[in-house]
Design a protein around this motif. Structure first.
Motif, PDB file in Angstrom:
ATOM      1  N   ASP A   1     -77.559 -63.131  40.538  1.00 20.78           N
ATOM      2  CA  ASP A   1     -77.699 -64.339  39.727  1.00 20.78           C
ATOM      3  C   ASP A   1     -76.667 -64.433  38.608  1.00 20.78           C
ATOM      4  OD1 ASP A   1     -80.306 -65.485  40.878  1.00 20.78           O
ATOM      5  OD2 ASP A   1     -80.821 -63.393  40.451  1.00 20.78           O
ATOM      6  N   GLY A   2     -75.770 -63.466  38.569  1.00 21.99           N
ATOM      7  CA  GLY A   2     -74.722 -63.512  37.563  1.00 21.99           C
ATOM      8  C   GLY A   2     -74.159 -62.133  37.300  1.00 21.99           C
ATOM      9  N   PHE A   3     -73.232 -62.080  36.333  1.00 23.69           N
ATOM     10  CA  PHE A   3     -72.557 -60.833  36.007  1.00 23.69           C
ATOM     11  C   PHE A   3     -72.505 -60.634  34.502  1.00 23.69           C
ATOM     12  CE2 PHE A   3     -70.595 -62.353  39.958  1.00 23.69           C
ATOM     13  CZ  PHE A   3     -70.742 -61.241  40.772  1.00 23.69           C
ATOM     14  N   ARG A   4     -72.598 -59.385  34.107  1.00 19.03           N
ATOM     15  CA  ARG A   4     -72.171 -58.960  32.778  1.00 19.03           C
ATOM     16  C   ARG A   4     -70.798 -58.349  33.006  1.00 19.03           C
ATOM     17  NH1 ARG A   4     -70.418 -53.717  30.883  1.00 19.03           N
ATOM     18  NH2 ARG A   4     -70.824 -53.559  28.659  1.00 19.03           N
ATOM     19  N   VAL A   5     -69.779 -58.912  32.379  1.00 19.61           N
ATOM     20  CA  VAL A   5     -68.401 -58.498  32.623  1.00 19.61           C
ATOM     21  C   VAL A   5     -67.982 -57.485  31.559  1.00 19.61           C
ATOM     22  CG1 VAL A   5     -66.037 -59.248  33.004  1.00 19.61           C
ATOM     23  CG2 VAL A   5     -67.932 -60.764  33.619  1.00 19.61           C
ATOM     24  N   ASP A   6     -67.641 -56.294  32.012  1.00 14.06           N
ATOM     25  CA  ASP A   6     -67.254 -55.210  31.129  1.00 14.06           C
ATOM     26  C   ASP A   6     -65.935 -55.522  30.418  1.00 14.06           C
ATOM     27  OD1 ASP A   6     -67.721 -52.393  30.273  1.00 14.06           O
ATOM     28  OD2 ASP A   6     -65.870 -52.003  31.381  1.00 14.06           O
ATOM     29  N   VAL A   7     -65.857 -55.188  29.139  1.00 12.46           N
ATOM     30  CA  VAL A   7     -64.678 -55.327  28.270  1.00 12.46           C
ATOM     31  C   VAL A   7     -63.829 -56.566  28.592  1.00 12.46           C
ATOM     32  CG1 VAL A   7     -64.620 -52.883  27.709  1.00 12.46           C
ATOM     33  CG2 VAL A   7     -63.258 -53.657  29.620  1.00 12.46           C
ATOM     34  N   LEU A   8     -64.476 -57.699  28.629  1.00 15.15           N
ATOM     35  CA  LEU A   8     -63.818 -58.941  29.034  1.00 15.15           C
ATOM     36  C   LEU A   8     -62.620 -59.265  28.154  1.00 15.15           C
ATOM     37  CD1 LEU A   8     -63.884 -61.456  30.877  1.00 15.15           C
ATOM     38  CD2 LEU A   8     -65.474 -62.495  29.268  1.00 15.15           C
ATOM     39  N   TRP A   9     -62.685 -58.899  26.873  1.00 18.71           N
ATOM     40  CA  TRP A   9     -61.616 -59.288  25.943  1.00 18.71           C
ATOM     41  C   TRP A   9     -60.368 -58.418  26.071  1.00 18.71           C
ATOM     42  CZ3 TRP A   9     -64.714 -55.353  24.774  1.00 18.71           C
ATOM     43  CH2 TRP A   9     -64.395 -54.444  23.769  1.00 18.71           C
ATOM     44  N   LEU A  10     -60.431 -57.403  26.937  1.00 20.25           N
ATOM     45  CA  LEU A  10     -59.284 -56.500  27.102  1.00 20.25           C
ATOM     46  C   LEU A  10     -58.450 -56.781  28.347  1.00 20.25           C
ATOM     47  CD1 LEU A  10     -60.874 -53.006  26.250  1.00 20.25           C
ATOM     48  CD2 LEU A  10     -59.862 -54.675  24.700  1.00 20.25           C
ATOM     49  N   LEU A  11     -58.805 -57.770  29.145  1.00 23.42           N
ATOM     50  CA  LEU A  11     -58.209 -57.911  30.473  1.00 23.42           C
ATOM     51  C   LEU A  11     -56.701 -58.139  30.462  1.00 23.42           C
ATOM     52  CD1 LEU A  11     -60.810 -59.991  32.541  1.00 23.42           C
ATOM     53  CD2 LEU A  11     -60.534 -57.520  32.365  1.00 23.42           C
ATOM     54  N   ILE A  12     -56.195 -58.810  29.467  1.00 25.53           N
ATOM     55  CA  ILE A  12     -54.756 -59.109  29.416  1.00 25.53           C
ATOM     56  C   ILE A  12     -54.108 -58.340  28.256  1.00 25.53           C
ATOM     57  CG2 ILE A  12     -53.079 -60.914  28.856  1.00 25.53           C
ATOM     58  CD1 ILE A  12     -53.876 -61.284  31.617  1.00 25.53           C
ATOM     59  N   LYS A  13     -52.943 -57.773  28.532  1.00 23.77           N
ATOM     60  CA  LYS A  13     -52.173 -57.070  27.502  1.00 23.77           C
ATOM     61  C   LYS A  13     -50.876 -57.825  27.239  1.00 23.77           C
ATOM     62  CE  LYS A  13     -55.171 -54.058  29.164  1.00 23.77           C
ATOM     63  NZ  LYS A  13     -56.090 -54.368  30.291  1.00 23.77           N
ATOM     64  N   ASP A  14     -50.271 -57.539  26.123  1.00 23.50           N
ATOM     65  CA  ASP A  14     -49.037 -58.196  25.722  1.00 23.50           C
ATOM     66  C   ASP A  14     -47.960 -58.068  26.806  1.00 23.50           C
ATOM     67  OD1 ASP A  14     -47.178 -59.412  23.848  1.00 23.50           O
ATOM     68  OD2 ASP A  14     -46.301 -57.406  23.676  1.00 23.50           O
ATOM     69  N   ALA A  15     -47.368 -59.185  27.176  1.00 23.34           N
ATOM     70  CA  ALA A  15     -46.367 -59.186  28.243  1.00 23.34           C
ATOM     71  C   ALA A  15     -45.110 -58.405  27.863  1.00 23.34           C
ATOM     72  CB  ALA A  15     -45.994 -60.624  28.605  1.00 23.34           C
ATOM     73  N   LEU A  16     -44.838 -58.291  26.560  1.00 28.80           N
ATOM     74  CA  LEU A  16     -43.640 -57.589  26.090  1.00 28.80           C
ATOM     75  C   LEU A  16     -43.915 -56.132  25.740  1.00 28.80           C
ATOM     76  CD1 LEU A  16     -42.110 -60.386  23.818  1.00 28.80           C
ATOM     77  CD2 LEU A  16     -41.595 -59.866  26.225  1.00 28.80           C
ATOM     78  N   PHE A  17     -45.164 -55.704  25.851  1.00 26.15           N
ATOM     79  CA  PHE A  17     -45.551 -54.308  25.587  1.00 26.15           C
ATOM     80  C   PHE A  17     -45.091 -53.847  24.192  1.00 26.15           C
ATOM     81  CE2 PHE A  17     -45.675 -54.790  30.141  1.00 26.15           C
ATOM     82  CZ  PHE A  17     -46.819 -54.081  30.514  1.00 26.15           C
ATOM     83  N   ARG A  18     -45.307 -54.700  23.198  1.00 25.51           N
ATOM     84  CA  ARG A  18     -44.897 -54.361  21.843  1.00 25.51           C
ATOM     85  C   ARG A  18     -45.846 -53.328  21.219  1.00 25.51           C
ATOM     86  NH1 ARG A  18     -44.283 -60.610  20.048  1.00 25.51           N
ATOM     87  NH2 ARG A  18     -45.873 -60.761  21.697  1.00 25.51           N
TER      88      ARG A  18
END
Length: 529
Positions: free
Chosen positions: A196-213
């Motif tokens: 009936d749905g998902f609890r998504v783990d560490v959702l706010w971490l999925l994308i990292k800086d494209a320039l790897f600063r």
């Protein structure tokens, strides 16, 4: 309440599967054990259960290192066992939410095995690979949330890969379209099986800086904090592009009707509420963890409740959490008497509440001897209190040596405590369990406590008060968050529930009432003449 979605009306109950019920006697909880206890959840008054990861895994991080997203770990059972659980839950009117772990996989996942096999493998870009810095060291200064550098050297291919957590948990590259497609297929696999749905783990971490600063230093870092707190996570969390992913996940769930997307997001409220999406097309509920870390006093809680309610977009539905598998139990944080007050707060605030297994019987953090420590967060950073084993000890069903959890040796020691088990509390009117049942029954029978507005949130000394109302139905809640008695102004009405069980059903004439220390009350206010 018919206009609300089921997840807006629901009380969600988190099950940590290793610790809930072991049916096969190996000392580890399993899906058959959860199925056997579904009637308990229904009788308690829960409406949905969220099951922490049960996927095949080396269990380096107890299931949060996934080796196969579309199967069940043998220690927990089989896909048939999972299907039986979902079917039985639905027969009882319970919804089933599954933990989804998309930020990283296990290093034993076939995707990563392919990715690290060579630089020109088609799945190389499914993970985050970088060349060494000029001195041969890591590509930048990013730190792991489990301690040390977040970069692991791979001798075979001569590059580093990124892991926000353990080195055995390489982060997936969510900028890669094939990764997004593969993860969408994972969600559909489980949705097709009836979740009936998902609890998504560490959702706010999925994308990292494209320039790897490099992340900048944290000027407020204090000794004894986790290692990664040395830096501000400017380039490793809450990147703008993450919202695109959230909208995509939500769109998939919406294809299946009334499903729910819940995001694990540890961010300040102004950033947190952005995950609802500008048009309500983001996460249905970005988890609100403020009650877990808040100083436990009326002034702070009043501020948190008011600021959160005012910060919510018009289309957003609130939610509240008191505990989970990553934080000390509420009864250990604030004491058993205040844990009742906290339960009344959680279940009378506006929004969907999530309960953590065992809190309803007053379970406290267990004592884990050094030779029984399991959690890598403690093993890698000993002595700074990051270990999560104490809040993951087995559910205490009865007073037997293994608490009715298992016929074998439990994977973690039983927490113990006289009377802190379901059997002992089941027939005692004054027990924590019976209090939770009454509280949940009241919430379930009164629309004003679910969909009603929240108003007049006020702190006065040690007492927090607020009102919930819908039409002519109005409830007044007063919570004494300290041990000393306190006088409180109250409306005329009937005292329908008290954390002490005293004077329930009595007429309240007002204009004031002596609230005992550590007492919370709910008054059904009289209708105006």
């Amino acid at each position: 309440m018919s206009e609300l979605a089921w997840w807006q009306r629901a009380v969600i109950y988190q099950v940590y599967p290793r610790s809930f019920q072991d049916e096969n006697g190996d000392g580890i909880g399993d899906l058959a054990g959860i199925t056997a206890r579904l009637h308990y959840l229904r009788a308690l008054g829960a409406d949905a259960l969220w099951i922490s990861p049960v996927y095949p895994s080396p269990m380096v991080d107890f299931g949060y290192d996934v080796a196969d997203y579309c199967a069940i770990a043998p220690m927990f059972g089989t896909l048939d066992d999972f299907d039986r659980l979902v079917t039985h839950a639905h027969e009882l009117g319970l919804k089933v939410l599954l933990d989804f772990v998309p930020n990283h996989s296990s290093d034993k996942h076939p995707w990563f095995t392919e990715s690290r096999s060579s630089r020109d493998n088609p799945k190389r870009d499914w993970y985050l690979w970088r060349d060494p810095a000029p001195d041969g060291g890591p590509p930048n200064n990013w730190l792991s949330r489990m301690g040390g550098s977040a970069w692991e050297w791979d001798r075979l291919t001569g590059q580093y890969y990124y892991h926000a957590f353990l080195r055995e948990q390489p982060d997936l590259n969510w900028r890669n379209a094939d990764v997004r497609t593969a993860m969408d297929c994972v969600m559909r696999f489980w949705l097709d099986r009836g979740v009936d749905g998902f609890r998504v783990d560490v959702l706010w971490l999925l994308i990292k800086d494209a320039l790897f600063r490099d992340n900048p230093p944290n000027p407020q870092f204090k000794a004894g904090e986790p290692d990664h707190h040395r830096q501000l996570q400017t380039y490793t969390e809450d990147q703008p592009e993450v919202h695109d992913i959230v909208r995509s996940m939500r769109a998939t769930l919406d294809e299946y009707g009334e499903r729910v997307l819940i995001g694990e997001i540890y961010l300040p409220v102004p950033q947190l509420v952005s995950y609802y999406g500008p048009n309500g097309d983001g996460a249905n509920m970005p988890f609100n963890f403020q009650l877990i870390s808040a100083p436990w006093n009326a002034t702070e809680i009043a501020r948190i409740v008011s600021e959160y309610d005012h910060a919510l977009p018009l289309h957003a539905w609130p939610n509240w959490v008191l505990g989970n598998h990553d934080n000390p139990r509420v009864a250990s944080r604030i004491g058993v008497r205040q844990a009742r007050v906290a339960a009344m707060l959680l279940l009378t605030l506006r929004g969907t509440p999530t309960l953590y297994y065992g809190d309803e019987i007053g379970m406290t953090d267990g004592t884990i001897p050094p030779d029984r420590v399991q959690d890598p967060a403690e093993l890698r950073q000993p002595g700074i209190g990051q270990g999560r084993d104490p809040e993951r000890t087995p559910m205490q069903w009865d007073g037997s040596p293994n608490a009715g959890f298992s016929s074998g040796v439990p994977w973690l020691p039983i927490s113990g405590g006289d009377g802190i088990n379901v059997v002992d509390q089941d027939s005692k009117p004054s027990s924590m369990l019976m209090f939770y049942r009454r509280l949940l029954a009241l919430r379930g029978s009164e629309p004003a406590l679910v969909e009603g507005a929240i108003e007049r949130v006020v702190s006065s000394g040690s007492v927090l008060t607020y009102e919930r109302h819908l039409g002519d139905h109005r409830f007044f809640i007063a919570l004494n968050m300290a041990g000393a008695d306190a006088q409180v102004e109250v409306p005329q009405g009937t005292l329908v529930l008290s954390t002490t069980g005293c004077h329930e059903g009595e007429r309240i004439e007002g204009p004031s009432l002596l609230l005992a220390g550590d007492e919370g009350i709910v008054i059904r206010a009289s209708k105006p003449a």
